[in-house]
Motif scaffolding. Structure first.
Motif, PDB file in Angstrom:
ATOM      1  N   UNK A  38       0.795  -1.225   0.000  1.00  0.00           N
ATOM      2  CA  UNK A  38       0.000   0.000   0.000  1.00  0.00           C
ATOM      3  C   UNK A  38       0.833   1.284   0.000  1.00  0.00           C
ATOM      4  N   UNK A  39       2.063   1.237   0.538  1.00  0.00           N
ATOM      5  CA  UNK A  39       2.858   2.462   0.648  1.00  0.00           C
ATOM      6  C   UNK A  39       4.211   2.398  -0.046  1.00  0.00           C
ATOM      7  N   UNK A  40       4.653   1.217  -0.427  1.00  0.00           N
ATOM      8  CA  UNK A  40       5.967   1.095  -1.054  1.00  0.00           C
ATOM      9  C   UNK A  40       7.059   0.900  -0.019  1.00  0.00           C
ATOM     10  N   UNK A  41       8.280   1.259  -0.381  1.00  0.00           N
ATOM     11  CA  UNK A  41       9.419   1.041   0.504  1.00  0.00           C
ATOM     12  C   UNK A  41       9.282   1.777   1.832  1.00  0.00           C
ATOM     13  N   UNK A  42       9.871   1.184   2.851  1.00  0.00           N
ATOM     14  CA  UNK A  42       9.845   1.738   4.201  1.00  0.00           C
ATOM     15  C   UNK A  42      10.439   3.146   4.208  1.00  0.00           C
ATOM     16  N   UNK A  43       9.920   4.003   5.077  1.00  0.00           N
ATOM     17  CA  UNK A  43      10.409   5.366   5.211  1.00  0.00           C
ATOM     18  C   UNK A  43      10.351   5.756   6.677  1.00  0.00           C
ATOM     19  N   UNK A  44      10.973   6.851   7.001  1.00  0.00           N
ATOM     20  CA  UNK A  44      10.966   7.325   8.379  1.00  0.00           C
ATOM     21  C   UNK A  44      12.090   6.701   9.192  1.00  0.00           C
ATOM     22  N   UNK A  45      12.218   7.173  10.408  1.00  0.00           N
ATOM     23  CA  UNK A  45      13.261   6.679  11.293  1.00  0.00           C
ATOM     24  C   UNK A  45      12.841   5.366  11.936  1.00  0.00           C
ATOM     25  N   UNK A  46      13.822   4.506  12.141  1.00  0.00           N
ATOM     26  CA  UNK A  46      13.576   3.231  12.809  1.00  0.00           C
ATOM     27  C   UNK A  46      13.290   3.513  14.281  1.00  0.00           C
ATOM     28  N   UNK A  47      12.234   2.913  14.835  1.00  0.00           N
ATOM     29  CA  UNK A  47      11.932   3.121  16.256  1.00  0.00           C
ATOM     30  C   UNK A  47      13.095   2.681  17.143  1.00  0.00           C
ATOM     31  N   UNK A  55       9.828  -1.576  16.380  1.00  0.00           N
ATOM     32  CA  UNK A  55      11.115  -1.951  15.790  1.00  0.00           C
ATOM     33  C   UNK A  55      10.963  -3.204  14.926  1.00  0.00           C
ATOM     34  N   UNK A  56      10.263  -4.215  15.443  1.00  0.00           N
ATOM     35  CA  UNK A  56      10.043  -5.444  14.668  1.00  0.00           C
ATOM     36  C   UNK A  56       9.220  -5.170  13.414  1.00  0.00           C
ATOM     37  N   UNK A  57       8.198  -4.331  13.537  1.00  0.00           N
ATOM     38  CA  UNK A  57       7.381  -3.982  12.377  1.00  0.00           C
ATOM     39  C   UNK A  57       8.220  -3.271  11.324  1.00  0.00           C
ATOM     40  N   UNK A  58       9.023  -2.311  11.773  1.00  0.00           N
ATOM     41  CA  UNK A  58       9.877  -1.558  10.853  1.00  0.00           C
ATOM     42  C   UNK A  58      10.843  -2.504  10.143  1.00  0.00           C
ATOM     43  N   UNK A  59      11.489  -3.390  10.914  1.00  0.00           N
ATOM     44  CA  UNK A  59      12.450  -4.334  10.335  1.00  0.00           C
ATOM     45  C   UNK A  59      11.788  -5.272   9.324  1.00  0.00           C
ATOM     46  N   UNK A  60      10.588  -5.736   9.640  1.00  0.00           N
ATOM     47  CA  UNK A  60       9.876  -6.639   8.730  1.00  0.00           C
ATOM     48  C   UNK A  60       9.546  -5.923   7.419  1.00  0.00           C
ATOM     49  N   UNK A  61       9.103  -4.687   7.531  1.00  0.00           N
ATOM     50  CA  UNK A  61       8.775  -3.900   6.338  1.00  0.00           C
ATOM     51  C   UNK A  61      10.044  -3.576   5.558  1.00  0.00           C
ATOM     52  N   UNK A  62      11.113  -3.192   6.257  1.00  0.00           N
ATOM     53  CA  UNK A  62      12.377  -2.848   5.605  1.00  0.00           C
ATOM     54  C   UNK A  62      12.960  -4.042   4.843  1.00  0.00           C
ATOM     55  N   UNK A  63      12.687  -5.254   5.314  1.00  0.00           N
ATOM     56  CA  UNK A  63      13.192  -6.453   4.644  1.00  0.00           C
ATOM     57  C   UNK A  63      12.609  -6.613   3.244  1.00  0.00           C
TER      58      UNK A  63
END
Length: 89
Positions: A38-47, A55-63
């Motif tokens: 829905x949004x494409x590549x991860x953006x913003x600062x990692x929690x 942090x886990x959500x960010x890492x999963x999306x960043x993968x």
């Protein structure tokens, strides 16, 4: 109803109707695929380390960085279908 967008929308409804809640790793995979689709590549600062879930959500999306949105939608649909049929790991 063969185009990926309508399948993706249907999968979003279906995931709310699953007979049992998926495990945490599967939920993370669903979250990451949904965000990528829905949004494409991860953006913003990692929690930070105080926000473990974030942090886990960010890492999963960043993968999934670099994965095409349509490909992420297809993977999301396939994962929801496997959860519905009980074949997901």
């Amino acid at each position: 109803m063969t185009d990926i967008n309508s399948q993706f929308e249907q999968a979003q409804q279906d995931v709310k109707q699953l007979p049992e809640r998926p495990g945490n790793l599967t939920l993370l995979r669903l979250y990451a695929l949904f965000k990528q689709a829905s949004e494409g590549d991860v953006y913003g600062d990692k929690p930070g380390f105080t926000d473990i879930v974030g942090k886990y959500k960010y890492d999963a999306w960043a993968a999934l960085k670099g994965t095409a949105q349509d490909a992420a939608k297809q993977q999301y649909v396939e994962l929801v279908e496997s959860l519905k049929s009980g074949t997901a790991a």
